[in-house]
Scaffold this active site. Sequence first.
Site, mmCIF file in Angstrom:
data_model
loop_
_atom_site.group_PDB
_atom_site.id
_atom_site.type_symbol
_atom_site.label_atom_id
_atom_site.label_comp_id
_atom_site.label_asym_id
_atom_site.label_seq_id
_atom_site.Cartn_x
_atom_site.Cartn_y
_atom_site.Cartn_z
ATOM 1 N N ASN A 175 99.208 77.156 -5.993
ATOM 2 C CA ASN A 175 98.625 77.119 -7.336
ATOM 3 C C ASN A 175 97.189 76.651 -7.198
ATOM 4 O O ASN A 175 96.936 75.476 -6.947
ATOM 5 C CB ASN A 175 99.444 76.139 -8.199
ATOM 6 C CG ASN A 175 98.787 75.897 -9.548
ATOM 7 O OD1 ASN A 175 97.937 76.668 -9.981
ATOM 8 N ND2 ASN A 175 99.190 74.814 -10.205
ATOM 9 N N TRP A 176 96.259 77.601 -7.379
ATOM 10 C CA TRP A 176 94.862 77.268 -7.106
ATOM 11 C C TRP A 176 94.162 76.614 -8.294
ATOM 12 O O TRP A 176 92.970 76.305 -8.208
ATOM 13 C CB TRP A 176 94.116 78.515 -6.608
ATOM 14 C CG TRP A 176 94.488 78.873 -5.196
ATOM 15 C CD1 TRP A 176 95.260 78.126 -4.347
ATOM 16 C CD2 TRP A 176 94.112 80.045 -4.462
ATOM 17 N NE1 TRP A 176 95.385 78.755 -3.132
ATOM 18 C CE2 TRP A 176 94.689 79.941 -3.181
ATOM 19 C CE3 TRP A 176 93.346 81.174 -4.768
ATOM 20 C CZ2 TRP A 176 94.510 80.934 -2.210
ATOM 21 C CZ3 TRP A 176 93.171 82.159 -3.807
ATOM 22 C CH2 TRP A 176 93.745 82.040 -2.537
ATOM 23 N N LYS A 177 94.868 76.438 -9.396
ATOM 24 C CA LYS A 177 94.293 75.725 -10.553
ATOM 25 C C LYS A 177 92.876 76.228 -10.842
ATOM 26 O O LYS A 177 92.650 77.437 -10.831
ATOM 27 C CB LYS A 177 94.330 74.208 -10.296
ATOM 28 C CG LYS A 177 95.734 73.730 -9.893
ATOM 29 C CD LYS A 177 95.881 72.234 -9.906
ATOM 30 C CE LYS A 177 97.256 71.870 -9.350
ATOM 31 N NZ LYS A 177 97.603 70.479 -9.561
ATOM 32 N N HIS A 219 103.512 74.260 -16.644
ATOM 33 C CA HIS A 219 102.921 73.308 -15.689
ATOM 34 C C HIS A 219 102.564 72.018 -16.433
ATOM 35 O O HIS A 219 102.131 72.060 -17.583
ATOM 36 C CB HIS A 219 101.674 73.912 -15.040
ATOM 37 C CG HIS A 219 101.193 73.110 -13.881
ATOM 38 N ND1 HIS A 219 100.446 71.963 -14.040
ATOM 39 C CD2 HIS A 219 101.403 73.251 -12.556
ATOM 40 C CE1 HIS A 219 100.210 71.447 -12.838
ATOM 41 N NE2 HIS A 219 100.772 72.213 -11.924
ATOM 42 N N GLU A 232 100.109 70.145 -16.295
ATOM 43 C CA GLU A 232 98.731 70.054 -16.793
ATOM 44 C C GLU A 232 98.579 70.819 -18.096
ATOM 45 O O GLU A 232 97.651 70.561 -18.870
ATOM 46 C CB GLU A 232 97.753 70.554 -15.710
ATOM 47 C CG GLU A 232 97.647 69.539 -14.562
ATOM 48 C CD GLU A 232 97.300 70.115 -13.207
ATOM 49 O OE1 GLU A 232 96.868 71.282 -13.128
ATOM 50 O OE2 GLU A 232 97.490 69.395 -12.203
ATOM 51 N N GLU A 260 108.377 69.076 -10.346
ATOM 52 C CA GLU A 260 107.115 68.406 -10.054
ATOM 53 C C GLU A 260 107.033 67.111 -10.844
ATOM 54 O O GLU A 260 106.654 67.127 -12.018
ATOM 55 C CB GLU A 260 105.946 69.302 -10.468
ATOM 56 C CG GLU A 260 105.893 70.622 -9.745
ATOM 57 C CD GLU A 260 104.468 71.144 -9.731
ATOM 58 O OE1 GLU A 260 103.862 71.120 -8.656
ATOM 59 O OE2 GLU A 260 103.960 71.535 -10.784
ATOM 60 N N GLY A 262 98.606 66.002 -7.755
ATOM 61 C CA GLY A 262 97.173 65.783 -7.580
ATOM 62 C C GLY A 262 96.806 64.326 -7.322
ATOM 63 O O GLY A 262 95.643 63.953 -7.401
ATOM 64 N N SER A 299 101.575 66.816 -4.469
ATOM 65 C CA SER A 299 100.953 66.231 -3.276
ATOM 66 C C SER A 299 101.599 66.685 -1.974
ATOM 67 O O SER A 299 101.696 65.910 -1.012
ATOM 68 C CB SER A 299 100.935 64.699 -3.373
ATOM 69 O OG SER A 299 100.152 64.298 -4.483
ATOM 70 N N GLY A 326 99.289 72.603 -4.850
ATOM 71 C CA GLY A 326 98.006 72.737 -5.525
ATOM 72 C C GLY A 326 96.867 72.502 -4.546
ATOM 73 O O GLY A 326 96.513 73.370 -3.751
ATOM 74 N N GLY A 327 96.320 71.284 -4.593
ATOM 75 C CA GLY A 327 95.112 70.957 -3.824
ATOM 76 C C GLY A 327 95.106 71.452 -2.382
ATOM 77 O O GLY A 327 94.166 72.148 -1.970
HETATM 78 P P1 PGA Z 1 99.126 69.143 -5.998
HETATM 79 O O1 PGA Z 1 99.506 70.051 -7.245
HETATM 80 O O2 PGA Z 1 99.727 69.795 -4.790
HETATM 81 O O3 PGA Z 1 97.620 69.158 -5.997
HETATM 82 O O4 PGA Z 1 99.722 67.800 -6.259
HETATM 83 C C1 PGA Z 1 100.789 70.543 -7.392
HETATM 84 C C2 PGA Z 1 100.780 71.537 -8.527
HETATM 85 O O5 PGA Z 1 100.278 72.628 -8.376
HETATM 86 O O6 PGA Z 1 101.256 71.227 -9.574
#
Ligand code: PGA
Length: 241
Positions: A8-10, A93, A95, A161, A167, A202, A223-224
Amino acid sequence: MRKLFFANWKTYLSDTEAETLARSYAERAAAVSADLAIAPGFTALEGVARALEGSSVALGAQDAFWNDEGAHTGEVTPKQLAAIGARFVIVGHSERRALGETDELIARKAAAVAADGMTPVLCVGETAEERDASSQERVVQAQLEAVLGSWTDAPFVVAYEPRWAIGTGRPCEPKDVEAMHAFIRSKLEERNLTARVLYGGSVDPSNLMTYLAVPNVDGVLIGGASTKPAEVLAMLDLLAS
Ligand code: PGA
């Protein structure tokens, strides 16, 4: 079943960076013993789709509107995403929940995504306060019920999650992941539903294989670390060995 590695590249990458990184996933996909999927930002979808052409890496999107019909300024519909080649769409998600998305809205989005032949990736997870109050199972059950209560047989994926682990570099203990995944699996079985259940929050090269070895973990949502070229190479190497 092969594990799913879902990136997930946000909002982390420019479109050019996204295309370049997508090419490195595509080049390595054949050597990796897991299914790979990438959800770039909307503006990068077309470029990433081109970069993934001819590879086994699936295209995903990070969100979708809940209705294909009518005029909805500023939204992106499942139909538009399907047309560009998306096979997965993240719904719910944390966020987006933090911006006010309700379970009811998320349920509509999941249904709309499935109606267009794509696979919704339903994110569920508790806040730090909810875990401190030991109510994580009640919270996750309600999030699952809202979407799966009337689900029939369309494919879907669940991503557990914990919100405090996203994050933050503060990953969830594998024993807590194991307990929650067993709980989610039991809820799915009660409804005769089969789905891959991913862990997210994470995940990085240092803990990827630990999570993948946890019972009932069918993959990861990252994500990150999935946007940083050196970490991506390290993780894909681990999956190749
Ligand atoms: P993260 O994000 O790996 O940066 O914690 C996870 C996600 O995509 O929700």
